[in-house]
Design a protein around this motif. Structure first.
Motif, PDB file in Angstrom:
ATOM      1  N   SER A   1      46.472  28.705  40.285  1.00 49.92           N
ATOM      2  CA  SER A   1      45.074  29.083  40.561  1.00 49.92           C
ATOM      3  C   SER A   1      44.140  27.928  40.208  1.00 49.92           C
ATOM      4  O   SER A   1      43.162  27.671  40.912  1.00 49.92           O
ATOM      5  CB  SER A   1      44.682  30.323  39.762  1.00 49.92           C
TER       6      SER A   1
ATOM      7  N   GLN B   1      42.689  34.276  34.384  1.00 53.03           N
ATOM      8  CA  GLN B   1      43.126  34.501  35.774  1.00 53.03           C
ATOM      9  C   GLN B   1      42.037  35.250  36.554  1.00 53.03           C
ATOM     10  O   GLN B   1      41.731  34.905  37.696  1.00 53.03           O
ATOM     11  CB  GLN B   1      44.427  35.305  35.771  1.00 53.03           C
TER      12      GLN B   1
ATOM     13  N   GLN C   1      39.959  33.796  39.665  1.00 51.34           N
ATOM     14  CA  GLN C   1      40.029  34.485  40.953  1.00 51.34           C
ATOM     15  C   GLN C   1      38.618  34.748  41.483  1.00 51.34           C
ATOM     16  O   GLN C   1      38.354  34.576  42.681  1.00 51.34           O
ATOM     17  CB  GLN C   1      40.809  35.808  40.804  1.00 51.34           C
TER      18      GLN C   1
END
Lengths: 239, 116
Positions: A227, B88, B92
């Protein structure tokens, strides 16, 4: 160079992401179930050791943490070597994710070891060969991450860190053989040969449990690393 | 051999120095331990490790140490998993926002091209 459409994922495919999610969820469920079994065995099933008393139960956490700490540096070294040979980003991401986990596990080895040493040896720390080489391992992990954080950016910094990881992996067999090579406060064998069968079984289950937990954390951290790469790529596109 | 040449060319002087220093420290520490820095005292010398405490024979005496180990280990794992999941989620969100911004920019570019 033509830009790719933003309707496409930045890297990989949606199938890859869902596969990784299934793997991650599966590992989490398995590690949680195994951890419940391990805790039952450690606190309810395995007998208390006669000489050390309840503090011996620290053994079922301390030894698996030690195993994972040594495994991590080998994984970091292998991934770093593959990154140096192939130059592929995925190997570097794996090495970085594993090194971060390595710091956590190495810290826990040292902390749990010190807490166990206090009632058994009467000291929190002694410059025993096994303890010292484990501390060296911790410094290697921290050094690796510091090079990644403060070293040159781009491929050069990754190469520096890869070489440090390769050199650092030498410490792993030294830790393992420390009790054979030097007179130390640790038992001569990492797992005593006269260990009762219940204790050995509990230890094996604990090692498997921690290995699965480690695999889960590694997948999770690797996903986060991907990510971060995706985000960097998007920042470059929007700049 | 090409790999070694490539490695040496890519690393440069500064990295080579760091690597040599790390290798030197590891070699010296290994040699020191080999020649007996850890076990150099004669066998008759008093141990630096004191005798176990007087409560060592009481099986329940060390319960706080056991409790501390399990709490610290679990605390560390939960804190790390919490950090990973929060990071995370944040990333995102940032990725989605950037994708939306890029999408809007592409649409605006496509509209201006069609108008011209």
């Amino acid at each position: 160079m033509a830009q790719t459409s933003i309707s496409q994922p930045v890297t990989g495919s949606s199938a890859t992401y869902s596969t990784r999610s299934y793997l991650r969820d599966g590992l989490l469920i398995v590690s949680a179930a195994l951890m419940a079994v391990t805790l039952y065995m450690v606190f309810m099933w395995v007998p208390t050791e006669q000489n050390l008393g309840v503090s011996q139960r620290i053994f079922y956490f301390h030894v698996p943490l030690g195993w994972i700490g040594m495994l991590s540096i080998v994984v970091v070294a292998v991934a770093s070597l593959m990154h140096l040979i192939t130059g592929k980003e995925k190997w570097d991401s794996l090495a970085y994710a594993t090194a971060e986990l390595g710091v956590i596990f190495a810290t826990l080895i040292l902390v749990t070891g010190a807490i166990w040493a206090r009632p058994v040896w009467g000291v929190w720390w002694t410059w025993d060969a096994k303890l010292t080489t484990t501390l060296v391992l911790w410094f290697i992990y921290v050094g690796y991450l510091m090079i990644r954080a403060y070293g040159p950016s781009g491929t050069q910094g990754k190469r520096y860190a890869s070489v440090i990881a390769l050199i650092g992996a030498i410490d792993s067999p030294i830790i393992y053989k420390a009790t054979d090579w030097w007179r130390t406060a640790h038992p001569e064998r990492n797992v005593p040969s006269d260990l009762a069968s219940e204790m050995l079984l509990t230890l094996l289950v604990a090692v498997v449990t921690f290995t699965v937990l480690y695999a889960y954390l590694l997948v999770e951290r690797y996903s986060l690393r991907k990510s971060e790469s995706d985000l960097d790529e998007l920042h470059q596109r929007t700049a | 051999m090409n790999f070694i040449k490539e490695l040496r060319r890519g690393l440069g002087l500064r990295a080579s120095t760091v690597i040599v220093l790390v290798a030197l420290v590891l070699t010296v520490s290994t040699l020191l331990t080999t020649v007996g820095a850890f076990d150099g005292q004669p066998q008759t010398a008093p141990s630096t490790i004191p005798e176990p405490s007087e409560h060592a024979n009481d099986p329940e005496a060390n319960l706080p140490f056991l409790f501390a180990v399990y709490m610290i280990t679990w605390g560390a794992f939960f804190a790390y998993i919490f950090y990973l999941s929060r990071r995370q989620r944040e990333m995102q969100g940032e990725i989605d926002a950037l994708k939306r911004a890029l999408d809007q920019r592409e649409q605006a570019e496509a509209q201006s091209q069609s108008e011209s």
